[in-house]
Design a protein around this motif. Structure first.
Motif, PDB file in Angstrom:
ATOM      1  N   GLY A  20      -0.383  -5.162   3.106  1.00  0.00           N
ATOM      2  CA  GLY A  20      -1.039  -5.939   2.060  1.00  0.00           C
ATOM      3  C   GLY A  20      -0.233  -7.082   1.497  1.00  0.00           C
ATOM      4  N   GLY A  21       1.072  -7.158   1.831  1.00  0.00           N
ATOM      5  CA  GLY A  21       1.906  -8.251   1.346  1.00  0.00           C
ATOM      6  C   GLY A  21       2.341  -8.147  -0.097  1.00  0.00           C
ATOM      7  N   SER A  22       2.099  -7.006  -0.750  1.00  0.00           N
ATOM      8  CA  SER A  22       2.506  -6.828  -2.150  1.00  0.00           C
ATOM      9  C   SER A  22       3.821  -6.061  -2.193  1.00  0.00           C
ATOM     10  N   ASP A  23       4.902  -6.772  -1.864  1.00  0.00           N
ATOM     11  CA  ASP A  23       6.217  -6.142  -1.845  1.00  0.00           C
ATOM     12  C   ASP A  23       6.570  -5.623  -3.229  1.00  0.00           C
ATOM     13  N   GLY A  24       7.266  -4.475  -3.251  1.00  0.00           N
ATOM     14  CA  GLY A  24       7.634  -3.857  -4.511  1.00  0.00           C
ATOM     15  C   GLY A  24       9.030  -4.246  -4.939  1.00  0.00           C
ATOM     16  N   THR A  25       9.201  -4.540  -6.221  1.00  0.00           N
ATOM     17  CA  THR A  25      10.512  -4.814  -6.795  1.00  0.00           C
ATOM     18  C   THR A  25      11.204  -3.482  -7.050  1.00  0.00           C
ATOM     19  N   LYS A  47      15.093   9.309 -14.256  1.00  0.00           N
ATOM     20  CA  LYS A  47      15.345   8.681 -15.560  1.00  0.00           C
ATOM     21  C   LYS A  47      14.622   7.348 -15.694  1.00  0.00           C
ATOM     22  N   ASN A  48      14.945   6.401 -14.811  1.00  0.00           N
ATOM     23  CA  ASN A  48      14.345   5.075 -14.960  1.00  0.00           C
ATOM     24  C   ASN A  48      14.230   4.298 -13.656  1.00  0.00           C
ATOM     25  N   ASP A  49      14.365   4.953 -12.509  1.00  0.00           N
ATOM     26  CA  ASP A  49      14.204   4.263 -11.226  1.00  0.00           C
ATOM     27  C   ASP A  49      12.718   4.044 -10.945  1.00  0.00           C
ATOM     28  N   VAL A  50      12.402   2.888 -10.359  1.00  0.00           N
ATOM     29  CA  VAL A  50      11.000   2.573 -10.077  1.00  0.00           C
ATOM     30  C   VAL A  50      10.914   1.516  -8.985  1.00  0.00           C
ATOM     31  N   ILE A  51       9.806   1.527  -8.275  1.00  0.00           N
ATOM     32  CA  ILE A  51       9.416   0.431  -7.390  1.00  0.00           C
ATOM     33  C   ILE A  51       8.079  -0.068  -7.925  1.00  0.00           C
ATOM     34  N   ALA A  52       8.030  -1.330  -8.304  1.00  0.00           N
ATOM     35  CA  ALA A  52       6.830  -1.909  -8.915  1.00  0.00           C
ATOM     36  C   ALA A  52       6.249  -2.980  -8.005  1.00  0.00           C
ATOM     37  N   ALA A  53       5.014  -2.780  -7.577  1.00  0.00           N
ATOM     38  CA  ALA A  53       4.307  -3.754  -6.744  1.00  0.00           C
ATOM     39  C   ALA A  53       3.203  -4.366  -7.590  1.00  0.00           C
ATOM     40  N   SER A  54       3.547  -5.409  -8.320  1.00  0.00           N
ATOM     41  CA  SER A  54       2.629  -5.959  -9.321  1.00  0.00           C
ATOM     42  C   SER A  54       1.377  -6.579  -8.715  1.00  0.00           C
ATOM     43  N   GLY A  55       1.436  -7.020  -7.472  1.00  0.00           N
ATOM     44  CA  GLY A  55       0.273  -7.664  -6.873  1.00  0.00           C
ATOM     45  C   GLY A  55      -0.657  -6.723  -6.145  1.00  0.00           C
ATOM     46  N   ALA A  56      -0.287  -5.458  -6.037  1.00  0.00           N
ATOM     47  CA  ALA A  56      -1.127  -4.505  -5.308  1.00  0.00           C
ATOM     48  C   ALA A  56      -2.405  -4.232  -6.088  1.00  0.00           C
ATOM     49  N   TYR A  57      -3.498  -4.128  -5.365  1.00  0.00           N
ATOM     50  CA  TYR A  57      -4.803  -3.913  -5.976  1.00  0.00           C
ATOM     51  C   TYR A  57      -5.399  -2.617  -5.442  1.00  0.00           C
ATOM     52  N   ALA A  58      -6.005  -1.832  -6.295  1.00  0.00           N
ATOM     53  CA  ALA A  58      -6.631  -0.588  -5.871  1.00  0.00           C
ATOM     54  C   ALA A  58      -7.903  -0.349  -6.658  1.00  0.00           C
ATOM     55  N   SER A  59      -8.913   0.202  -5.995  1.00  0.00           N
ATOM     56  CA  SER A  59     -10.163   0.571  -6.654  1.00  0.00           C
ATOM     57  C   SER A  59     -10.772   1.738  -5.878  1.00  0.00           C
ATOM     58  N   SER A  60     -11.857   2.288  -6.396  1.00  0.00           N
ATOM     59  CA  SER A  60     -12.527   3.382  -5.711  1.00  0.00           C
ATOM     60  C   SER A  60     -13.679   2.813  -4.892  1.00  0.00           C
ATOM     61  N   PRO A  61     -13.879   3.287  -3.652  1.00  0.00           N
ATOM     62  CA  PRO A  61     -13.231   4.412  -3.005  1.00  0.00           C
ATOM     63  C   PRO A  61     -11.769   4.112  -2.671  1.00  0.00           C
ATOM     64  N   ILE A  62     -10.979   5.212  -2.622  1.00  0.00           N
ATOM     65  CA  ILE A  62      -9.544   5.060  -2.437  1.00  0.00           C
ATOM     66  C   ILE A  62      -8.957   6.308  -1.776  1.00  0.00           C
ATOM     67  N   THR A  63      -7.881   6.104  -1.042  1.00  0.00           N
ATOM     68  CA  THR A  63      -7.013   7.183  -0.579  1.00  0.00           C
ATOM     69  C   THR A  63      -5.591   6.780  -0.915  1.00  0.00           C
ATOM     70  N   VAL A  64      -4.843   7.689  -1.515  1.00  0.00           N
ATOM     71  CA  VAL A  64      -3.432   7.486  -1.854  1.00  0.00           C
ATOM     72  C   VAL A  64      -2.645   8.556  -1.100  1.00  0.00           C
ATOM     73  N   VAL A 159       0.869  -1.379  -8.779  1.00  0.00           N
ATOM     74  CA  VAL A 159       1.122  -0.007  -8.351  1.00  0.00           C
ATOM     75  C   VAL A 159       2.592   0.295  -8.576  1.00  0.00           C
ATOM     76  N   PHE A 160       2.867   1.496  -9.075  1.00  0.00           N
ATOM     77  CA  PHE A 160       4.234   1.926  -9.329  1.00  0.00           C
ATOM     78  C   PHE A 160       4.540   3.156  -8.483  1.00  0.00           C
ATOM     79  N   VAL A 161       5.724   3.177  -7.891  1.00  0.00           N
ATOM     80  CA  VAL A 161       6.211   4.327  -7.138  1.00  0.00           C
ATOM     81  C   VAL A 161       7.420   4.874  -7.897  1.00  0.00           C
ATOM     82  N   GLY A 162       7.402   6.173  -8.195  1.00  0.00           N
ATOM     83  CA  GLY A 162       8.543   6.805  -8.843  1.00  0.00           C
ATOM     84  C   GLY A 162       8.496   6.873 -10.354  1.00  0.00           C
ATOM     85  N   GLU A 163       7.539   6.235 -10.966  1.00  0.00           N
ATOM     86  CA  GLU A 163       7.290   6.352 -12.403  1.00  0.00           C
ATOM     87  C   GLU A 163       6.011   5.612 -12.734  1.00  0.00           C
TER      88      GLU A 163
END
Length: 195
Positions: A20-25, A47-64, A159-163
């Motif tokens: 999708g091209g929405s690389d995570g910081t 504690k505070n580690d995270v990967i944040a992909a601010s441009g990622a888009y999600a809606s239903s229907p969805i699979t995670v 989308v956030f990974v890890g928090e």
């Protein structure tokens, strides 16, 4: 497949979304041995580690979908992957239903699903949550373990990974191979992902 973060590049820069091209910081998370094909994954400190992909888009229907390993306690409901506003979230439940460290998936405050057993033993698990517009389903290691009816139509950007974001619900452990689909995968497709 709308977004796919293999998490192989966490130690070398952004977490690349190869579809999708929405690389995570990457903030704080480090590289570790992953679960998929002997590749790398991401390690979170609870504690505070995270990967944040601010441009990622999600809606239903969805699979995670994601592989994860719980290494210790984290936040109230440690987040594997989801959005900051809980439009969807795949997480470790230790706050609400049984306080038992089970895997949970819910969507937009509507249907909620839970695994019957804890997933905090230090082993790798494959978790998948789906919503087809009327029913949420939760899969653990390829098997459907829960479902719940509910018609919701969430949309989310970011989308956030890890928090959850803002150091909320931090995850303590490793996460690998995060995928978001713009449809609800079938039972057989989810079994293939696990295999």
């Amino acid at each position: 497949l709308a977004h796919y973060w293999p998490l192989d590049s966490v130690g070398d820069g952004p977490a690349e979304d190869i579809v999708g091209g929405s690389d995570g910081t990457v903030s704080g998370a480090s590289s570790t041995t992953g679960q998929v094909n002997g590749s790398s994954g991401a390690l979170f400190d609870g504690k505070n580690d995270v990967i944040a992909a601010s441009g990622a888009y999600a809606s239903s229907p969805i699979t995670v979908s994601a592989w994860f390993r719980v290494d210790g306690s984290g936040g109230k409901n440690p987040r594997v992957v989801g959005t900051d506003d809980n439009s969807f979230r795949l997480y470790i439940e230790n706050d609400y239903k049984n306080n038992d460290d089970s895997l949970s998936f819910d969507i937009d405050g509507g249907p909620r699903t839970d695994s019957p057993d804890p997933v905090d033993d230090g082993g790798w698990y494959h978790g998948v949550g789906t919503h087809d517009g009327s029913t949420a389903r939760l899969y653990l290691d390829g098997d459907k373990v829960d479902s719940a009816p509910g018609s919701v139509s969430p949309t989310a950007t970011g989308v956030f990974v890890g928090e959850r974001g803002n150091d909320l619900d931090p995850f303590n452990g490793a996460i690998d191979d995060v995928r978001i689909y713009d449809r609800a995968l079938s039972d057989s497709e989810i079994q293939t992902l696990y295999d």
